[in-house]
Design a protein around this motif. Structure first.
Motif, PDB file in Angstrom:
ATOM      1  N   LEU B 131      43.363  48.197  99.625  1.00  0.00           N
ATOM      2  CA  LEU B 131      42.756  46.988  99.063  1.00  0.00           C
ATOM      3  C   LEU B 131      43.788  45.867  99.069  1.00  0.00           C
ATOM      4  O   LEU B 131      44.981  46.108  98.975  1.00  0.00           O
ATOM      5  CB  LEU B 131      42.292  47.244  97.622  1.00  0.00           C
ATOM      6  N   SER B 132      43.300  44.649  99.166  1.00  0.00           N
ATOM      7  CA  SER B 132      44.244  43.534  99.150  1.00  0.00           C
ATOM      8  C   SER B 132      44.692  43.266  97.721  1.00  0.00           C
ATOM      9  O   SER B 132      44.005  43.618  96.759  1.00  0.00           O
ATOM     10  CB  SER B 132      43.593  42.287  99.725  1.00  0.00           C
ATOM     11  N   ILE B 134      44.693  40.600  96.290  1.00  0.00           N
ATOM     12  CA  ILE B 134      43.726  39.688  95.674  1.00  0.00           C
ATOM     13  C   ILE B 134      42.604  40.479  95.001  1.00  0.00           C
ATOM     14  O   ILE B 134      42.241  40.226  93.850  1.00  0.00           O
ATOM     15  CB  ILE B 134      43.129  38.745  96.748  1.00  0.00           C
ATOM     16  N   VAL B 135      42.071  41.454  95.719  1.00  0.00           N
ATOM     17  CA  VAL B 135      40.977  42.263  95.161  1.00  0.00           C
ATOM     18  C   VAL B 135      41.490  43.090  93.990  1.00  0.00           C
ATOM     19  O   VAL B 135      40.847  43.179  92.939  1.00  0.00           O
ATOM     20  CB  VAL B 135      40.352  43.145  96.252  1.00  0.00           C
ATOM     21  N   GLN B 138      41.818  40.904  91.073  1.00  0.00           N
ATOM     22  CA  GLN B 138      40.523  40.580  90.494  1.00  0.00           C
ATOM     23  C   GLN B 138      39.973  41.737  89.669  1.00  0.00           C
ATOM     24  O   GLN B 138      39.485  41.570  88.556  1.00  0.00           O
ATOM     25  CB  GLN B 138      39.557  40.227  91.614  1.00  0.00           C
ATOM     26  N   ILE B 139      40.100  42.947  90.205  1.00  0.00           N
ATOM     27  CA  ILE B 139      39.633  44.133  89.474  1.00  0.00           C
ATOM     28  C   ILE B 139      40.302  44.210  88.113  1.00  0.00           C
ATOM     29  O   ILE B 139      39.663  44.415  87.080  1.00  0.00           O
ATOM     30  CB  ILE B 139      39.933  45.415  90.271  1.00  0.00           C
ATOM     31  N   TRP B 142      39.420  41.797  85.396  1.00  0.00           N
ATOM     32  CA  TRP B 142      38.225  42.248  84.674  1.00  0.00           C
ATOM     33  C   TRP B 142      38.542  43.316  83.640  1.00  0.00           C
ATOM     34  O   TRP B 142      37.966  43.353  82.571  1.00  0.00           O
ATOM     35  CB  TRP B 142      37.197  42.800  85.656  1.00  0.00           C
ATOM     36  N   ILE B 143      39.438  44.221  84.041  1.00  0.00           N
ATOM     37  CA  ILE B 143      39.773  45.285  83.093  1.00  0.00           C
ATOM     38  C   ILE B 143      40.431  44.700  81.847  1.00  0.00           C
ATOM     39  O   ILE B 143      40.191  45.137  80.727  1.00  0.00           O
ATOM     40  CB  ILE B 143      40.677  46.328  83.761  1.00  0.00           C
ATOM     41  N   GLN B 145      39.901  41.691  80.779  1.00  0.00           N
ATOM     42  CA  GLN B 145      39.049  40.641  80.229  1.00  0.00           C
ATOM     43  C   GLN B 145      38.841  40.894  78.736  1.00  0.00           C
ATOM     44  O   GLN B 145      38.545  42.015  78.328  1.00  0.00           O
ATOM     45  CB  GLN B 145      37.704  40.665  80.986  1.00  0.00           C
ATOM     46  N   TRP B 148      34.567  41.798  77.556  1.00  0.00           N
ATOM     47  CA  TRP B 148      33.872  42.983  78.074  1.00  0.00           C
ATOM     48  C   TRP B 148      34.734  43.790  79.036  1.00  0.00           C
ATOM     49  O   TRP B 148      34.244  44.605  79.794  1.00  0.00           O
ATOM     50  CB  TRP B 148      32.559  42.582  78.746  1.00  0.00           C
ATOM     51  N   LEU B 150      37.212  46.632  80.442  1.00  0.00           N
ATOM     52  CA  LEU B 150      37.194  48.073  80.191  1.00  0.00           C
ATOM     53  C   LEU B 150      38.211  48.466  79.117  1.00  0.00           C
ATOM     54  O   LEU B 150      37.923  49.264  78.231  1.00  0.00           O
ATOM     55  CB  LEU B 150      37.505  48.825  81.494  1.00  0.00           C
ATOM     56  N   MET B 153      37.139  47.344  75.637  1.00  0.00           N
ATOM     57  CA  MET B 153      35.968  48.120  75.231  1.00  0.00           C
ATOM     58  C   MET B 153      36.369  49.516  74.795  1.00  0.00           C
ATOM     59  O   MET B 153      35.874  50.064  73.814  1.00  0.00           O
ATOM     60  CB  MET B 153      34.947  48.188  76.362  1.00  0.00           C
ATOM     61  N   TRP B 184      49.207  50.647  89.663  1.00  0.00           N
ATOM     62  CA  TRP B 184      47.986  51.353  90.081  1.00  0.00           C
ATOM     63  C   TRP B 184      47.865  51.312  91.591  1.00  0.00           C
ATOM     64  O   TRP B 184      47.527  52.308  92.233  1.00  0.00           O
ATOM     65  CB  TRP B 184      46.770  50.682  89.440  1.00  0.00           C
ATOM     66  N   TYR B 251      50.000  35.695  91.591  1.00  0.00           N
ATOM     67  CA  TYR B 251      49.305  34.430  91.821  1.00  0.00           C
ATOM     68  C   TYR B 251      47.863  34.522  91.329  1.00  0.00           C
ATOM     69  O   TYR B 251      47.360  33.632  90.655  1.00  0.00           O
ATOM     70  CB  TYR B 251      49.346  34.109  93.314  1.00  0.00           C
ATOM     71  N   ILE B 252      47.220  35.627  91.654  1.00  0.00           N
ATOM     72  CA  ILE B 252      45.802  35.741  91.331  1.00  0.00           C
ATOM     73  C   ILE B 252      45.580  36.093  89.866  1.00  0.00           C
ATOM     74  O   ILE B 252      44.631  35.637  89.243  1.00  0.00           O
ATOM     75  CB  ILE B 252      45.108  36.777  92.258  1.00  0.00           C
TER      76      ILE B 252
ATOM     77  N   PHE C  30      41.801  56.769  88.065  1.00  0.00           N
ATOM     78  CA  PHE C  30      42.202  55.983  89.223  1.00  0.00           C
ATOM     79  C   PHE C  30      41.020  55.302  89.876  1.00  0.00           C
ATOM     80  O   PHE C  30      41.131  54.211  90.403  1.00  0.00           O
ATOM     81  CB  PHE C  30      42.904  56.888  90.243  1.00  0.00           C
ATOM     82  N   VAL C  37      34.063  47.537  89.927  1.00  0.00           N
ATOM     83  CA  VAL C  37      33.649  46.440  90.800  1.00  0.00           C
ATOM     84  C   VAL C  37      32.304  46.768  91.424  1.00  0.00           C
ATOM     85  O   VAL C  37      31.419  45.915  91.517  1.00  0.00           O
ATOM     86  CB  VAL C  37      34.699  46.210  91.900  1.00  0.00           C
ATOM     87  N   TRP C  54      29.735  48.496  82.175  1.00  0.00           N
ATOM     88  CA  TRP C  54      30.191  49.854  82.468  1.00  0.00           C
ATOM     89  C   TRP C  54      29.106  50.915  82.381  1.00  0.00           C
ATOM     90  O   TRP C  54      29.396  52.092  82.443  1.00  0.00           O
ATOM     91  CB  TRP C  54      31.370  50.208  81.561  1.00  0.00           C
ATOM     92  N   ASN C 216      44.319  41.635 104.716  1.00  0.00           N
ATOM     93  CA  ASN C 216      44.526  41.473 103.284  1.00  0.00           C
ATOM     94  C   ASN C 216      45.468  40.332 102.925  1.00  0.00           C
ATOM     95  O   ASN C 216      45.673  40.049 101.758  1.00  0.00           O
ATOM     96  CB  ASN C 216      45.088  42.765 102.680  1.00  0.00           C
ATOM     97  N   MET C 234      40.467  36.338 102.130  1.00  0.00           N
ATOM     98  CA  MET C 234      41.120  36.513 100.834  1.00  0.00           C
ATOM     99  C   MET C 234      41.271  35.178 100.107  1.00  0.00           C
ATOM    100  O   MET C 234      41.068  35.084  98.902  1.00  0.00           O
ATOM    101  CB  MET C 234      42.480  37.187 101.011  1.00  0.00           C
ATOM    102  N   LEU C 237      37.896  34.170  98.998  1.00  0.00           N
ATOM    103  CA  LEU C 237      37.511  34.942  97.816  1.00  0.00           C
ATOM    104  C   LEU C 237      37.955  34.218  96.554  1.00  0.00           C
ATOM    105  O   LEU C 237      37.174  34.034  95.605  1.00  0.00           O
ATOM    106  CB  LEU C 237      38.177  36.317  97.921  1.00  0.00           C
ATOM    107  N   THR C 262      38.640  46.972 105.728  1.00  0.00           N
ATOM    108  CA  THR C 262      39.807  47.829 105.529  1.00  0.00           C
ATOM    109  C   THR C 262      39.398  49.162 104.915  1.00  0.00           C
ATOM    110  O   THR C 262      39.990  50.191 105.223  1.00  0.00           O
ATOM    111  CB  THR C 262      40.867  47.149 104.632  1.00  0.00           C
TER     112      THR C 262
END
Ligand SMILES: Nc1ncnc2c1ncn2[C@@H]1O[C@H](COP(=O)(O)OP(=O)(O)O)[C@@H](O)[C@H]1O
Ligand SMILES: [Mg+2]
Lengths: 363, 312, 284
Positions: B131-132, B134-135, B138-139, B142-143, B145, B148, B150, B153, B184, B251-252, C30, C37, C54, C216, C234, C237, C262
């Motif tokens: 995964l990049s 950036i992604v 972003q994930i 959210w965690i 956040q 809401w 994870l 919560m 991670w 950055y993100i 993990f 997402v 969730w 990426n 990216m 995005l 990817t």
């Protein structure tokens, strides 16, 4: 006519001279074997002939043409490598036709030539296989096939059998010999195994430390080694060498000592002073067990007895010496280790070498 | 850099060179020409230029600029922002070495015991690498956040009262939150390197230890871990180098904030150069970054050599 | 045949089960972020804001994906990224093949030093050459096109590609090259007909690695492109996330789609991918 002529070939790697001035003539159709200990420069010499390595100085002529500055593929040579060097991603047929395809030979002709060569080597049924699917002996044949198809003036082999097991090695040796008789092309064959050299060669070239020690037919080398090195290298089991000196009794003829015995030597040592140091060479098969009463026998102690069935090898040493020598006797020897025996040399079969290791006269 | 090539050219001209060597030389030149040209023009030359710009006050657009000597460096090294970024880089690097390496080692040891479905597990742990940043960022945004996410919560569920801490918006936690996300993603990489190292350990060694009566822990501690040293050197070096490159995810996730609390040298350099258009100043930062990297590479190669000496 | 002692040790070993359970828990932890997402992408913004992120969705909600696919920018981003990643991957591998072949099969005096110099480029943060490159591309007038990205990815790929290709070519026996030369091949023919065909596994490894990295990448397009028509996925995005600032579900769908190429490569070429990563790392 000579097929290959080497004139004063020299080659250095990183300032270290590996080939130190080699002159050699190879006749058309001859099977020549370069033999010598590992690292003596056999492969290097072969690669110089093939053109894979640039020569430092000297010149190479193949089929009457000076090829010193000709690229490998245009020298009219082909080579079989120790590792076979088959292209793993190509089928047997593709491997064999690689050079022809590069040269854009018409398809029909390629097919014909591949079929012909495959026929000679009996690998027709393998043409579609990949090298991975072949046994060692089959790979060997394909590698030879790839050579044959190019119809070279000279075949070069670099230890082609050393990756095979002992039984297969003997079989392939016979086949290579048969192939040579069939196609009668000049072959240069490199090996460190003197048995291979003796059995295959029309002419053996003994190399040592980048120099030629002697050139000759197998029997010439066996009967008349030019020096200690060749004497020791050619023949199994190895020739026994004894450091000794010349004894000339008052009014008598010259003798050399063999343990406690004295062996008469003829007039070939006439030019030497009494007391000159010499090496006496005796092949194991020219020694036998004798009786204590015989004055021409020398006392020795047996260290080890190797029974080979038809013959036995006795490893023995003279009293007061630690150097072992080997006696080859027919049948099962009735002696045991630790026993004292009397060894009788054949006075007509002894070799003499001077202080520099050069053979004195010939017996 | 082109000295060997030059020597090759002059050698080819010498008449006594053999046909093979002459052809080889021609091919060397033909084959190396394009890669070397590209590498020199777009990597080496810019690198040298970076040094040059670091002594100027270029703003990125004007044709003219002045040569200011060491002023950029003296300014950089005395700015509180730089010190802050340097310290953060250090924290970032240390955490980025320790966390993924330890986690990767643990996973590798667990996976090495010929467990059922080991390949599936391997893929799961390795997946984030593809995964990049950036992604991944972003994930994890959210965690983390507050309302809401994870994490909050889960904390709410366990403690029984609503928990809405804004992990990424508080100077005290922002950089650590990013480090968790980074770990991670990177754990899978150190895991595979350790696994490669583990498969290189001859089984008879651990079996001998077992016959000698060593417990599982003793075997791991006294036999396996020492033999993993080469893999460890690689993992650590790689973590350092990767962490120095870690720009995207910061950055993100935080953009260096809040209040520069997650600013690193790479981030700081970007902001100065491309937000404030102080390219000379930014170049000075990148030169410093370069020198740090060079030092680390030097240590890395020395370590590798030591390891080679031990294990060859 | 089993002796009682053996039976006993088997029956009493709690290890495999404990390890297995441990791994399952860790694997779930993990997977949770990625899974989140996926869940978000299948929920409406309202549901997410109401704390329903969730939970497992009961109906298949695809509006987010529809929204993403209907956005014309997304198509442009994808196209741009392909236009960079494909030539970037091919270009860098070609460079690696050319240089790696020389270092492996035609070494010369000083070639090891040159090799080391090139490979060490792998370790430097890209920030170091950012500003001068910006200036070069500005001078060439190709800022805000895809060219700087392609060029930079080819150049930045040279160290790793050269390293991997050299190491792989080094395992191709010299005798193969020499046999081909004796058969009349020139060096280029040795490379294209022997060295490359036998190196296909290494090329697959490199291609998956390079493609993933280029796909990426974020930093280079951030610096070298400005207009929306030249953005890669990216960067797009990040931009779209601003646009859909509270539409979490759409963001999730976007992130998934951006990762799809990817992910597919990873799932299909896992072995190559992992091997490439370890090779690049261990041999470094
Ligand atoms: N390309 C080379 N570079 C440096 N030294 C070499 C090279 N090829 C051979 N040598 C050295 O030359 C000597 C002879 O090698 P070789 O001809 O392979 O011996 P052999 O008789 O066993 O075939 C060895 O000491 C070897 O190390
Ligand atoms: Mg040899």
């Amino acid at each position: 006519m000579s097929e290959v002529t080497l004139k004063d070939i020299r080659k250095s790697f990183d300032g270290l001279e590996i080939i130190k001035g080699v002159n050699l003539e190879i006749e058309t159709g001859e099977f020549v074997v370069f033999v010598g200990p590992s690292g003596c420069g056999k492969s290097t010499l072969l690669r110089l002939i093939s053109g894979l390595e640039d020569i430092g100085s000297g010149s190479i002529t193949i089929a009457g043409r000076d090829v010193t500055r000709v690229p490998p593929s245009q020298r009219g040579v082909s080579m079989v490598f120790q590792s076979y060097a088959l292209f793993p991603h190509m089928s047997v047929a593709q491997n064999m036709s690689f050079g022809l395809r590069l040269a854009k030979v018409p398809k029909k002709e390629i097919e014909r030539k591949v079929a012909e060569a495959a026929e000679v080597l009996q690998i027709t049924h393998l043409l579609d296989r990949k090298p991975k699917q072949l046994s060692g002996g089959q790979r060997q044949r394909v590698a030879i096939g790839r050579s044959i198809i190019r119809n070279p003036n000279v075949f070069l082999f670099d230890e082609p059998l050393s990756n095979l097991d002992a039984a297969l090695r003997v079989q392939m040796r016979v086949e290579i010999s048969r192939l040579h008789q069939e196609i009668k092309t000049t072959m240069i064959y490199v090996t460190h195994d003197q048995v291979e050299a003796m059995t295959l060669a029309d002419k053996i070239v003994v190399l040592n430390e980048g120099r030629i020690e002697q050139v000759g037919t197998p029997m010439e080398l066996y009967r008349r080694p030019a020096n200690r090195f060749v004497a020791e290298f050619i023949g199994t089991p190895k020739m026994n060498l004894f450091d000794t000196e010349l004894v000339v009794p008052q009014g008598g003829s010259a003798l050399v000592s063999f343990g406690s015995a004295l062996i008469p030597v003829d007039d070939r040592v006439a030019h030497l002073q009494p007391g000159a140091s010499l090496s006496l060479g005796l092949r194991p098969e020219n020694l036998e067990l004798g009786s204590a009463a015989d004055p021409t026998t020398a006392e020795a102690r047996i260290e080890l007895v190797e029974k080979l069935g038809g013959e036995s090898m006795l490893h023995a040493h003279f009293p007061g010496s630690k150097d072992l020598f080997v006696v080859n006797v027919a049948g099962e020897a009735a002696v045991r280790p630790g026993e004292t025996v009397h060894i009788k040399p054949d006075p007509d079969a002894c070799y003499l070498f001077d202080g520099n290791g050069r053979a004195i006269g010939q017996s | 850099m082109s000295a060997p090539l030059f020597r090759a050219v002059t050698m080819a001209r010498r008449l006594d060179t053999g046909i093979m060597e002459r052809q080889n030389t021609i091919w060397r030149i033909l084959l190396l020409a394009i890669p070397l040209a590209v590498f020199s023009i777009f990597i080496v030359w810019p690198l040298l230029n970076s040094f040059y710009y670091s002594f100027t006050n270029w703003n990125g657009f004007n044709a003219e600029y002045d040569f200011v000597g060491l002023k950029n460096f003296s300014k950089v090294l005395t700015t509180r922002l730089f010190t802050n970024a340097a310290i953060n880089t250090l924290i970032w690097m240390v955490a980025a070495i320790v966390l993924p390496s330890l986690a990767g080692l643990g996973l590798a040891l667990l996976l090495d015991s010929k467990i059922r479905g080991a390949n599936v597990f391997k893929s799961i742990f390795y997946l984030p690498i593809c995964l990049s940043a950036i992604v991944v960022g972003q994930i994890w945004v959210w965690i983390f956040q507050p309302d809401w996410g994870l994490l909050n919560m889960a904390i709410s569920a366990i403690s029984g009262e609503p928990f809405t801490y804004a992990w990424l918006a508080k100077p005290g936690s922002a950089i650590y939150a990013v480090i968790v996300a980074w770990s991670w993603q990177q754990t899978g990489l150190s895991m595979v390197i350790f696994l490669a190292g583990l498969t290189g350990i001859p089984q008879d060694l651990t079996e001998v230890a077992e016959i000698e009566g060593a417990t599982r822990w003793q075997r791991t501690w006294h036999v396996v871990l020492p033999l993993l040293r080469p893999a460890t050197v690689v993992v650590i070096a790689l973590s350092v180098i990767n962490s120095l490159k870690g720009f995207d995810i910061l950055y993100i996730m935080t953009g260096g904030g809040p209040f520069n609390s997650s600013d690193t040298l790479a981030m700081y350099m970007y902001n100065e150069s491309f937000k404030k258009y102080r390219m000379g100043y930014g170049s000075a930062i990148s030169v410093i970054l370069f020198l740090i990297t060079l030092t680390i590479i030097f240590i890395y190669f020395r370590q590798l050599k030591k390891v080679d000496e031990i294990y060859d | 045949m089993t002796s009682p002692a053996m039976k006993k040790s088997r029956a009493f070993s709690p290890w495999p089960a404990a390890v297995f359970i441990c791994l399952v828990v860790l694997a779930l932890l993990f997977l949770a972020p990625t899974f989140g997402v996926l869940l978000a992408a299948m929920k409406s913004t309202g549901d997410i804001a109401a704390g329903q992120l969730w939970s497992i969705p009961t109906t298949l909600f695809l509006d987010n994906f529809r929204e993403v696919l209907a956005n014309p920018s997304v198509k442009i981003y994808f196209l741009n990224t392909f236009l960079v990643a494909v030539p970037g991957t091919f270009g860098s591998i070609l460079m690696g093949i050319l240089a790696g072949y020389v270092f492996a099969k035609l070494p010369f005096r000083g070639s090891n030093l040159l090799f080391l110099a090139i490979v060490s480029g792998m370790f430097f943060p890209p920030q170091i050459i950012l500003i001068p490159l910006f200036r070069i591309f500005n001078a060439l007038g190709i800022l805000d096109t895809l060219w700087p990205l392609i060029i930079v990815h080819i150049a930045m790929g040279i160290p790793i590609c050269t390293l991997l290709m050299r190491n792989f070519f080094a395992t191709v026996p010299n005798a193969l090259r020499e046999a081909a030369i004796l058969e009349g091949a020139n060096e280029w023919q040795v490379l294209t007909r022997i060295a490359i065909p036998v190196s296909l596994p290494a090329l697959a490894v490199l291609a998956t690695l390079q493609f993933t990295w280029i796909w990426n990448d974020f930093l280079w397009p951030l610096i070298f492109t400005q207009s929306d028509e030249k953005r890669t996925i990216m960067l797009g995005l990040v931009n779209l996330n601003g646009q859909y600032s509270v539409a979490w579900g759409v963001q999730g769908a976007l992130a998934l789609m951006a990762s799809l190429p990817t992910l597919i490569i990873f799932l299909f070429f896992q072995r190559f991918f992992i091997r490439g990563m370890t090779m690049g790392a261990v041999k470094g």
